[in-house]
Design an enzyme around this catalytic site. Structure first.
Site, mmCIF file in Angstrom:
data_model
loop_
_atom_site.group_PDB
_atom_site.id
_atom_site.type_symbol
_atom_site.label_atom_id
_atom_site.label_comp_id
_atom_site.label_asym_id
_atom_site.label_seq_id
_atom_site.Cartn_x
_atom_site.Cartn_y
_atom_site.Cartn_z
ATOM 1 N N SER A 28 3.990 -4.520 0.725
ATOM 2 C CA SER A 28 4.290 -4.281 2.131
ATOM 3 C C SER A 28 5.224 -5.491 2.701
ATOM 4 O O SER A 28 4.252 -6.661 2.066
ATOM 5 C CB SER A 28 2.968 -3.927 2.700
ATOM 6 O OG SER A 28 3.241 -3.929 4.203
ATOM 7 N N TYR A 33 -5.848 -5.379 6.101
ATOM 8 C CA TYR A 33 -4.727 -4.710 5.308
ATOM 9 C C TYR A 33 -3.753 -5.696 4.909
ATOM 10 O O TYR A 33 -3.309 -5.797 3.605
ATOM 11 C CB TYR A 33 -3.964 -3.782 6.204
ATOM 12 C CG TYR A 33 -2.773 -3.139 5.704
ATOM 13 C CD1 TYR A 33 -3.056 -2.105 4.538
ATOM 14 C CD2 TYR A 33 -1.524 -3.295 6.238
ATOM 15 C CE1 TYR A 33 -1.692 -1.616 4.051
ATOM 16 C CE2 TYR A 33 -0.284 -2.489 5.732
ATOM 17 C CZ TYR A 33 -0.618 -1.700 4.558
ATOM 18 O OH TYR A 33 0.612 -1.224 4.167
HETATM 19 P P1 NDP Z 1 0.387 7.905 3.222
HETATM 20 O O1 NDP Z 1 -0.705 7.622 4.146
HETATM 21 O O2 NDP Z 1 1.344 8.936 3.711
HETATM 22 O O3 NDP Z 1 0.168 8.183 1.676
HETATM 23 C C1 NDP Z 1 -0.754 7.361 1.119
HETATM 24 C C2 NDP Z 1 -1.072 8.065 -0.191
HETATM 25 O O4 NDP Z 1 -2.109 7.501 -0.969
HETATM 26 C C3 NDP Z 1 -1.333 9.376 -0.052
HETATM 27 O O5 NDP Z 1 -0.943 10.207 -0.962
HETATM 28 C C4 NDP Z 1 -2.992 9.476 -0.555
HETATM 29 O O6 NDP Z 1 -3.351 10.666 -1.299
HETATM 30 C C5 NDP Z 1 -2.857 8.328 -1.579
HETATM 31 N N1 NDP Z 1 -4.349 7.651 -1.746
HETATM 32 C C6 NDP Z 1 -5.172 6.988 -0.660
HETATM 33 N N2 NDP Z 1 -6.105 6.599 -1.190
HETATM 34 C C7 NDP Z 1 -6.152 6.887 -2.377
HETATM 35 C C8 NDP Z 1 -7.097 6.859 -3.724
HETATM 36 N N3 NDP Z 1 -8.337 6.291 -3.440
HETATM 37 N N4 NDP Z 1 -6.809 7.297 -4.783
HETATM 38 C C9 NDP Z 1 -5.487 8.102 -4.914
HETATM 39 N N5 NDP Z 1 -4.424 8.192 -4.063
HETATM 40 C C10 NDP Z 1 -5.047 7.755 -2.692
HETATM 41 O O7 NDP Z 1 1.076 6.422 3.463
HETATM 42 P P2 NDP Z 1 2.460 6.172 3.062
HETATM 43 O O8 NDP Z 1 3.461 6.987 2.142
HETATM 44 O O9 NDP Z 1 2.962 5.707 4.500
HETATM 45 O O10 NDP Z 1 2.335 4.777 2.070
HETATM 46 C C11 NDP Z 1 2.310 4.687 0.745
HETATM 47 C C12 NDP Z 1 2.362 3.308 0.355
HETATM 48 O O11 NDP Z 1 3.108 2.363 1.076
HETATM 49 C C13 NDP Z 1 0.818 2.720 0.689
HETATM 50 O O12 NDP Z 1 0.501 1.830 -0.347
HETATM 51 C C14 NDP Z 1 0.911 1.902 1.924
HETATM 52 O O13 NDP Z 1 0.084 0.766 2.203
HETATM 53 C C15 NDP Z 1 2.649 1.433 1.698
HETATM 54 N N6 NDP Z 1 3.384 0.966 2.884
HETATM 55 C C16 NDP Z 1 3.373 1.691 3.868
HETATM 56 C C17 NDP Z 1 4.317 1.391 5.060
HETATM 57 C C18 NDP Z 1 4.323 2.195 5.949
HETATM 58 O O14 NDP Z 1 4.706 1.813 7.376
HETATM 59 N N7 NDP Z 1 4.090 3.510 6.173
HETATM 60 C C19 NDP Z 1 4.829 0.164 5.022
HETATM 61 C C20 NDP Z 1 4.588 -0.784 3.911
HETATM 62 C C21 NDP Z 1 3.822 -0.329 2.913
HETATM 63 P P3 NDP Z 1 -4.625 11.604 -1.252
HETATM 64 O O15 NDP Z 1 -5.172 11.209 0.033
HETATM 65 O O16 NDP Z 1 -4.323 12.735 -1.417
HETATM 66 O O17 NDP Z 1 -5.428 10.927 -2.503
#
Ligand code: NDP
Length: 253
Positions: free
Chosen positions: A136, A149
């Site tokens: 990020s 974070y």
């Molecule tokens: P979402 O919250 O939509 O998605 C997060 C995903 O991570 C979900 O599919 C969730 O699936 C999965 N997840 C969370 N915890 C676990 C775990 N313990 N094991 C396996 N899967 C897990 O977020 P985004 O799509 O927005 O973000 C995706 C990535 O990009 C993250 O790493 C985030 O930090 C990063 N990011 C996001 C930004 C933003 O502004 N949105 C900016 C920069 C980086 P489930 O709950 O089904 O396990």
């Protein structure tokens, strides 16, 4: 030769789901992983109907035993997208709950470590492996209230940088993708513990935040470069965001 396989963590929503779609469209056999398998099943159904090759596997990236057994069952792995992650809370360092920080370290740092370690032998064996780390812009610079974070995403950034050095000479490249503001359905909601109003305020007045598709496109582009081309670190932000805290917001009133 069998189809190249890409594993995507956190493929149940947002950037992970969009990336799984793009890689499936690009011809990969995509293994969709996350904890919520109902969502993975729905995505798999949609992609299969479009003639894509996918598989679903329930996986909590913080559960090392589960990650090891998942890796043991994979026939091959050419691409790993470490996408699972997220933020919990936005409290200042002075008052933040250590439990929130622990959770963020578990998923954003140890989750990346667990899955990468487990799949590395297969990535090396592929002869042209790719590890993608979704960090990020929070992995590169801080902001008030970002503490836990930001620290965790700096951890993910360091994993990518260190791994690239350590794998030098081996047939695996390490690509770090560092997005700024991406409007996904769940990221801000999770951060603010389900408070939809606070979550919406993150994007208030921002004409065009990045979408999950924008990031997925970028990931697919980096993965699609010839194997000798390593996009070390790619930072992408919406035009309205000049830094983590300088965001142009149109007046709505
Ligand atoms: P979402 O919250 O939509 O998605 C997060 C995903 O991570 C979900 O599919 C969730 O699936 C999965 N997840 C969370 N915890 C676990 C775990 N313990 N094991 C396996 N899967 C897990 O977020 P985004 O799509 O927005 O973000 C995706 C990535 O990009 C993250 O790493 C985030 O930090 C990063 N990011 C996001 C930004 C933003 O502004 N949105 C900016 C920069 C980086 P489930 O709950 O089904 O396990």
């Amino acid at each position: 030769m069998s189809t190249r396989t890409a594993v995507v963590t956190g493929a149940s929503s947002g950037i992970g789901a969009a990336t799984a779609r793009k890689l499936a469209e690009a011809g990969f056999h995509v293994v969709l992983t996350a904890r919520r398998t109902d969502r993975l099943d729905a995505l798999a159904k949609e992609l299969t109907a479009d003639g894509r090759s996918v598989a679903v596997h329930a996986l909590d990236v913080t559960d090392r035993a589960a990650v090891d057994s998942f890796a043991a069952g994979l026939d091959r792995c050419d691409v790993l997208v470490n996408n699972a992650g997220g933020a919990v809370g936005s409290d200042p360092v002075a008052t933040a709950d250590p439990a929130d920080w622990r959770l963020m370290f578990e998923v954003n740092v140890l989750g990346v470590l667990n899955v990468t370690q487990a799949l590395l032998p297969a990535l090396v064996a592929s002869g042209a492996g790719t590890v993608v780390v979704l960090s990020s812009t929070a992995g590169l610079a801080t902001y008030e209230g970002g503490g836990g974070y930001v620290a965790a995403k700096h951890g993910a950034h360091v994993i990518a940088e260190t791994l690239r050095l350590e794998l030098n000479g081996k047939p695996v490249r390490v690509i770090e993708i560092a997005p700024g503001m991406v409007k996904t359905d769940e990221f801000a909601l999770t951060r603010f513990r389900g408070d939809a109003e606070r979550a919406a305020a993150v994007y208030a007045g921002v004409a065009e935040p990045l979408t999950a598709d924008d990031v997925a496109d970028t990931i697919a582009w980096t993965v699609g470069r010839p194997a000798h081309v390593n996009v070390d670190l790619l930072v992408l932000r919406p035009r309205a965001q000049a830094s983590n805290y300088k965001v142009y917001r149109e007046q709505t009133q």
